[in-house]
Design a protein around this motif. Structure first.
Motif, PDB file in Angstrom:
ATOM      1  N   ASP A  18       0.856  -1.183   0.000  1.00 53.69           N
ATOM      2  CA  ASP A  18       0.000   0.000   0.000  1.00 53.69           C
ATOM      3  C   ASP A  18       0.892   1.234   0.000  1.00 53.69           C
ATOM      4  O   ASP A  18       1.542   1.513   1.015  1.00 53.69           O
ATOM      5  CB  ASP A  18      -0.896   0.025   1.237  1.00 53.69           C
ATOM      6  N   PRO A  19       0.950   1.958  -1.106  1.00 55.02           N
ATOM      7  CA  PRO A  19       1.860   3.110  -1.171  1.00 55.02           C
ATOM      8  C   PRO A  19       1.290   4.299  -0.401  1.00 55.02           C
ATOM      9  O   PRO A  19       0.150   4.267   0.073  1.00 55.02           O
ATOM     10  CB  PRO A  19       1.904   3.405  -2.666  1.00 55.02           C
TER      11      PRO A  19
ATOM     12  N   SER B 201      -0.520   7.614   0.023  1.00 52.58           N
ATOM     13  CA  SER B 201      -1.637   8.172  -0.741  1.00 52.58           C
ATOM     14  C   SER B 201      -1.176   9.340  -1.608  1.00 52.58           C
ATOM     15  O   SER B 201      -0.473  10.239  -1.137  1.00 52.58           O
ATOM     16  CB  SER B 201      -2.722   8.641   0.233  1.00 52.58           C
ATOM     17  N   GLY B 202      -1.561   9.302  -2.875  1.00 56.91           N
ATOM     18  CA  GLY B 202      -1.209  10.385  -3.778  1.00 56.91           C
ATOM     19  C   GLY B 202       0.074  10.166  -4.551  1.00 56.91           C
ATOM     20  O   GLY B 202       0.355  10.885  -5.518  1.00 56.91           O
ATOM     21  N   HIS B 203       0.879   9.181  -4.139  1.00 56.06           N
ATOM     22  CA  HIS B 203       2.111   8.896  -4.872  1.00 56.06           C
ATOM     23  C   HIS B 203       1.770   8.147  -6.158  1.00 56.06           C
ATOM     24  O   HIS B 203       1.092   7.124  -6.134  1.00 56.06           O
ATOM     25  CB  HIS B 203       3.057   8.056  -4.017  1.00 56.06           C
ATOM     26  N   THR B 204       2.257   8.671  -7.281  1.00 53.15           N
ATOM     27  CA  THR B 204       1.912   8.065  -8.560  1.00 53.15           C
ATOM     28  C   THR B 204       2.873   6.950  -8.966  1.00 53.15           C
ATOM     29  O   THR B 204       2.547   6.128  -9.800  1.00 53.15           O
ATOM     30  CB  THR B 204       1.895   9.127  -9.676  1.00 53.15           C
ATOM     31  N   ALA B 205       4.057   6.953  -8.386  1.00 54.99           N
ATOM     32  CA  ALA B 205       5.060   5.954  -8.766  1.00 54.99           C
ATOM     33  C   ALA B 205       5.189   4.905  -7.671  1.00 54.99           C
ATOM     34  O   ALA B 205       5.188   5.227  -6.481  1.00 54.99           O
ATOM     35  CB  ALA B 205       6.409   6.617  -9.007  1.00 54.99           C
TER      36      ALA B 205
ATOM     37  N   ILE C 259      10.421  -4.049 -10.570  1.00 57.60           N
ATOM     38  CA  ILE C 259       9.398  -3.505 -11.448  1.00 57.60           C
ATOM     39  C   ILE C 259       8.993  -2.118 -10.974  1.00 57.60           C
ATOM     40  O   ILE C 259       9.104  -1.790  -9.798  1.00 57.60           O
ATOM     41  CB  ILE C 259       8.164  -4.449 -11.514  1.00 57.60           C
ATOM     42  N   TYR C 260       8.521  -1.283 -11.917  1.00 59.47           N
ATOM     43  CA  TYR C 260       8.197   0.120 -11.636  1.00 59.47           C
ATOM     44  C   TYR C 260       6.884   0.471 -12.328  1.00 59.47           C
ATOM     45  O   TYR C 260       6.724   0.222 -13.524  1.00 59.47           O
ATOM     46  CB  TYR C 260       9.357   0.982 -12.141  1.00 59.47           C
ATOM     47  N   PHE C 261       5.955   1.033 -11.550  1.00 61.12           N
ATOM     48  CA  PHE C 261       4.694   1.536 -12.075  1.00 61.12           C
ATOM     49  C   PHE C 261       4.697   3.065 -11.971  1.00 61.12           C
ATOM     50  O   PHE C 261       5.028   3.614 -10.931  1.00 61.12           O
ATOM     51  CB  PHE C 261       3.508   1.008 -11.244  1.00 61.12           C
TER      52      PHE C 261
ATOM     53  N   THR D 258      -3.577  -2.023  -8.948  1.00 60.91           N
ATOM     54  CA  THR D 258      -4.992  -1.782  -9.210  1.00 60.91           C
ATOM     55  C   THR D 258      -5.387  -0.370  -8.807  1.00 60.91           C
ATOM     56  O   THR D 258      -5.043   0.089  -7.714  1.00 60.91           O
ATOM     57  CB  THR D 258      -5.857  -2.797  -8.443  1.00 60.91           C
ATOM     58  N   GLY D 259      -6.097   0.290  -9.698  1.00 57.58           N
ATOM     59  CA  GLY D 259      -6.614   1.617  -9.381  1.00 57.58           C
ATOM     60  C   GLY D 259      -5.544   2.648  -9.087  1.00 57.58           C
ATOM     61  O   GLY D 259      -5.829   3.660  -8.446  1.00 57.58           O
TER      62      GLY D 259
END
Lengths: 113, 111
Positions: free
Chosen positions: A24-25, A27-31, A47-49, A70-71
């Protein structure tokens, strides 16, 4: 605010079984990133999203490893047919925009027996 | 192929003295460098960073120096405190946002 969280903190599994690790990253972090640290080694990129872009999977060591996000938030790293060499600490990190410092979770220690 | 190298795996230093950690890199595309600190059973925590357009960045007791021509950076901690005892990782990134890490240095600060 809450930091990066990971579950489970420890996982012991038998060789050949599948495992799922959750991140769970912040909140608000896109990467979002996955790394692993084997005994006596540095952190190895997996891996990197970044946002809605296709993930950078170039660090995944074999096709037994996969990850999804997800999401744009929670991520799951799946290892199929685990092997003893998969034993390591798996670390997840997030960052606000994919550049600069990354914030790490506490990791999941995976032991394959 | 280790792109970020940290030699001298462990360092012991007296409280109050300076700790110096060194890091060498091979990839000339790296343009941003970071130091992380890690306690046992915890994830790495960000300590300090430096962009390749600078040669020094200071934050309290921590200073990072970058020598681009030598592809070398160092972290100075002064004065060292017992709470600084941890593993320190050097990391670097270029245009792909991935961090390449060294193997880490164990620092022990002796009270």
């Amino acid at each position: 605010g809450a930091g990066v969280s990971q579950s489970p903190s420890n996982k012991v599994t038998e060789k050949g079984k599948d495992v799922e690790l959750r991140c769970d990253p912040i909140s608000g972090h896109t990467a979002l990133y996955w790394y692993r640290q084997s005994l006596g080694q540095g952190l190895e990129f997996l891996i990197y999203f970044q946002g809605n872009s296709a993930p950078d999977k170039s660090g995944l060591p074999s096709d037994r490893f996969s990850a999804e996000r997800t999401g744009g938030s929670v991520s799951t790293l799946t290892i199929q047919r685990t092997q003893q060499e998969d034993s390591a600490v798996y670390l997840c990190a997030s960052s606000p925009q994919g550049r600069g410092e990354q914030y790490f979770g506490p990791g999941t220690r995976l032991t394959v027996t | 192929d280790q792109q970020v190298k940290q030699n001298s795996p462990s360092l012991s230093v007296q409280e109050g003295r300076i700790s110096i950690l060194n890091c060498d890199y091979t990839n000339s595309m790296f343009d941003y460098f970071l130091w992380y600190k890690k306690y046992p059973a915890e994830g790495p925590t960000f300590l300090i960073s430096i962009s390749s357009i600078k040669d020094k960045n200071e934050d309290g007791r921590f200073t990072v120096f970058l020598n681009k021509s030598a592809k070398h950076l160092s972290l100075h901690i002064v004065p060292s405190q017992p709470g600084d005892s941890a593993v320190y990782f050097c990391a670097a990134t270029g245009g792909n946002n991935r961090l390449a890490f060294g193997k880490g240095n164990q620092v022990v600060v002796i009270p």
